[in-house]
Design a protein around this motif. Structure first.
Motif, PDB file in Angstrom:
ATOM      1  N   HIS A  25       0.838  -1.207   0.000  1.00 54.51           N
ATOM      2  CA  HIS A  25       0.000   0.000   0.000  1.00 54.51           C
ATOM      3  C   HIS A  25       0.870   1.253   0.000  1.00 54.51           C
ATOM      4  N   HIS A  26       1.872   1.274   0.863  1.00 58.18           N
ATOM      5  CA  HIS A  26       2.782   2.421   0.934  1.00 58.18           C
ATOM      6  C   HIS A  26       3.525   2.604  -0.393  1.00 58.18           C
ATOM      7  N   MET A  27       3.974   1.495  -0.970  1.00 56.97           N
ATOM      8  CA  MET A  27       4.688   1.549  -2.247  1.00 56.97           C
ATOM      9  C   MET A  27       3.778   2.102  -3.345  1.00 56.97           C
ATOM     10  N   ASN A  28       2.529   1.693  -3.370  1.00 56.71           N
ATOM     11  CA  ASN A  28       1.592   2.187  -4.383  1.00 56.71           C
ATOM     12  C   ASN A  28       1.363   3.688  -4.234  1.00 56.71           C
ATOM     13  N   ILE A  29       1.246   4.156  -3.004  1.00 60.71           N
ATOM     14  CA  ILE A  29       1.062   5.589  -2.764  1.00 60.71           C
ATOM     15  C   ILE A  29       2.297   6.352  -3.225  1.00 60.71           C
ATOM     16  N   THR A  30       3.474   5.851  -2.858  1.00 57.76           N
ATOM     17  CA  THR A  30       4.731   6.501  -3.245  1.00 57.76           C
ATOM     18  C   THR A  30       4.883   6.521  -4.757  1.00 57.76           C
ATOM     19  N   PHE A  31       4.534   5.422  -5.406  1.00 58.84           N
ATOM     20  CA  PHE A  31       4.632   5.342  -6.854  1.00 58.84           C
ATOM     21  C   PHE A  31       3.701   6.363  -7.514  1.00 58.84           C
ATOM     22  N   GLY A  32       2.490   6.496  -6.994  1.00 59.15           N
ATOM     23  CA  GLY A  32       1.547   7.477  -7.537  1.00 59.15           C
ATOM     24  C   GLY A  32       2.068   8.901  -7.377  1.00 59.15           C
ATOM     25  N   GLU A  33       2.650   9.186  -6.217  1.00 56.64           N
ATOM     26  CA  GLU A  33       3.216  10.514  -5.993  1.00 56.64           C
ATOM     27  C   GLU A  33       4.372  10.777  -6.949  1.00 56.64           C
ATOM     28  N   ALA A  34       5.192   9.774  -7.172  1.00 57.76           N
ATOM     29  CA  ALA A  34       6.327   9.914  -8.094  1.00 57.76           C
ATOM     30  C   ALA A  34       5.838  10.167  -9.521  1.00 57.76           C
ATOM     31  N   ARG A  35       4.794   9.457  -9.924  1.00 58.16           N
ATOM     32  CA  ARG A  35       4.247   9.667 -11.272  1.00 58.16           C
ATOM     33  C   ARG A  35       3.721  11.089 -11.438  1.00 58.16           C
ATOM     34  N   ARG A  36       3.047  11.598 -10.406  1.00 59.86           N
ATOM     35  CA  ARG A  36       2.545  12.978 -10.471  1.00 59.86           C
ATOM     36  C   ARG A  36       3.692  13.979 -10.547  1.00 59.86           C
ATOM     37  N   ALA A  37       4.743  13.736  -9.780  1.00 58.81           N
ATOM     38  CA  ALA A  37       5.904  14.630  -9.795  1.00 58.81           C
ATOM     39  C   ALA A  37       6.573  14.607 -11.171  1.00 58.81           C
ATOM     40  N   VAL A  38       6.734  13.433 -11.743  1.00 62.20           N
ATOM     41  CA  VAL A  38       7.342  13.324 -13.076  1.00 62.20           C
ATOM     42  C   VAL A  38       6.503  14.067 -14.102  1.00 62.20           C
ATOM     43  N   SER A  39       5.207  13.926 -14.018  1.00 57.96           N
ATOM     44  CA  SER A  39       4.318  14.615 -14.949  1.00 57.96           C
ATOM     45  C   SER A  39       4.483  16.124 -14.832  1.00 57.96           C
ATOM     46  N   GLN A  40       4.565  16.616 -13.597  1.00 53.21           N
ATOM     47  CA  GLN A  40       4.738  18.053 -13.383  1.00 53.21           C
ATOM     48  C   GLN A  40       6.083  18.524 -13.927  1.00 53.21           C
ATOM     49  N   TYR A  41       7.145  17.751 -13.694  1.00 55.47           N
ATOM     50  CA  TYR A  41       8.471  18.125 -14.208  1.00 55.47           C
ATOM     51  C   TYR A  41       8.476  18.135 -15.737  1.00 55.47           C
ATOM     52  N   GLN A  42       7.775  17.187 -16.349  1.00 52.98           N
ATOM     53  CA  GLN A  42       7.707  17.156 -17.808  1.00 52.98           C
ATOM     54  C   GLN A  42       7.001  18.400 -18.345  1.00 52.98           C
ATOM     55  N   LYS A  43       5.926  18.810 -17.679  1.00 49.44           N
ATOM     56  CA  LYS A  43       5.222  20.019 -18.100  1.00 49.44           C
ATOM     57  C   LYS A  43       6.133  21.239 -17.987  1.00 49.44           C
ATOM     58  N   GLU A  44       6.876  21.321 -16.877  1.00 49.78           N
ATOM     59  CA  GLU A  44       7.794  22.442 -16.688  1.00 49.78           C
ATOM     60  C   GLU A  44       8.909  22.414 -17.733  1.00 49.78           C
ATOM     61  N   ALA A  45       9.397  21.227 -18.069  1.00 48.91           N
ATOM     62  CA  ALA A  45      10.446  21.104 -19.079  1.00 48.91           C
ATOM     63  C   ALA A  45       9.927  21.547 -20.449  1.00 48.91           C
ATOM     64  N   GLU A  46       8.683  21.199 -20.759  1.00 49.90           N
ATOM     65  CA  GLU A  46       8.089  21.626 -22.033  1.00 49.90           C
ATOM     66  C   GLU A  46       7.976  23.149 -22.091  1.00 49.90           C
ATOM     67  N   LYS A  47       7.577  23.759 -20.973  1.00 50.40           N
ATOM     68  CA  LYS A  47       7.504  25.221 -20.926  1.00 50.40           C
ATOM     69  C   LYS A  47       8.886  25.827 -21.153  1.00 50.40           C
ATOM     70  N   CYS A  48       9.880  25.244 -20.531  1.00 52.91           N
ATOM     71  CA  CYS A  48      11.250  25.730 -20.651  1.00 52.91           C
ATOM     72  C   CYS A  48      11.730  25.604 -22.104  1.00 52.91           C
ATOM     73  N   ASN A  49      11.464  24.468 -22.722  1.00 58.07           N
ATOM     74  CA  ASN A  49      11.872  24.267 -24.118  1.00 58.07           C
ATOM     75  C   ASN A  49      11.199  25.274 -25.034  1.00 58.07           C
ATOM     76  N   THR A  50       9.934  25.550 -24.800  1.00 60.55           N
ATOM     77  CA  THR A  50       9.210  26.542 -25.600  1.00 60.55           C
ATOM     78  C   THR A  50       9.824  27.921 -25.416  1.00 60.55           C
ATOM     79  N   ALA A  51      10.157  28.265 -24.190  1.00 62.16           N
ATOM     80  CA  ALA A  51      10.773  29.567 -23.915  1.00 62.16           C
ATOM     81  C   ALA A  51      12.139  29.671 -24.588  1.00 62.16           C
ATOM     82  N   ILE A  52      12.899  28.605 -24.570  1.00 59.47           N
ATOM     83  CA  ILE A  52      14.213  28.611 -25.217  1.00 59.47           C
ATOM     84  C   ILE A  52      14.062  28.813 -26.722  1.00 59.47           C
ATOM     85  N   GLU A  53      13.111  28.122 -27.327  1.00 58.40           N
ATOM     86  CA  GLU A  53      12.877  28.284 -28.768  1.00 58.40           C
ATOM     87  C   GLU A  53      12.490  29.723 -29.095  1.00 58.40           C
TER      88      GLU A  53
END
Length: 73
Positions: A25-53
């Motif tokens: 149960h703890h592992m599943n919660i941690t995994f879900g939190e990690a997936r959300r964090a990765v998704s947020q970082y990907q969105k921020e990276a896309e914004k950064c790439n757009t700004a660089i372009e």
């Protein structure tokens, strides 16, 4: 005596099963939190790439305008 031993083993197995389920149960919660964090970082990276372009395009345009101005002078 043997019944007590079997009862103790049964109780130990139940406890180990409960601990295992809690870990899962703890592992599943941690995994879900990690997936959300990765998704947020990907969105921020896309914004950064757009700004660089955008910045690179503006730099190229500024360079072109500067060269055109230098030709006129």
């Amino acid at each position: 005596m043997e019944k007590q031993f079997v009862d103790l083993l049964s109780e130990e197995l139940k406890l180990q099963k409960n601990v295992g389920q809690e870990h899962i149960h703890h592992m599943n919660i941690t995994f879900g939190e990690a997936r959300r964090a990765v998704s947020q970082y990907q969105k921020e990276a896309e914004k950064c790439n757009t700004a660089i372009e955008t910045c690179e395009q503006a730099r190229e345009q500024a360079g072109t305008l500067t060269r055109q101005d230098e030709k006129r002078i």
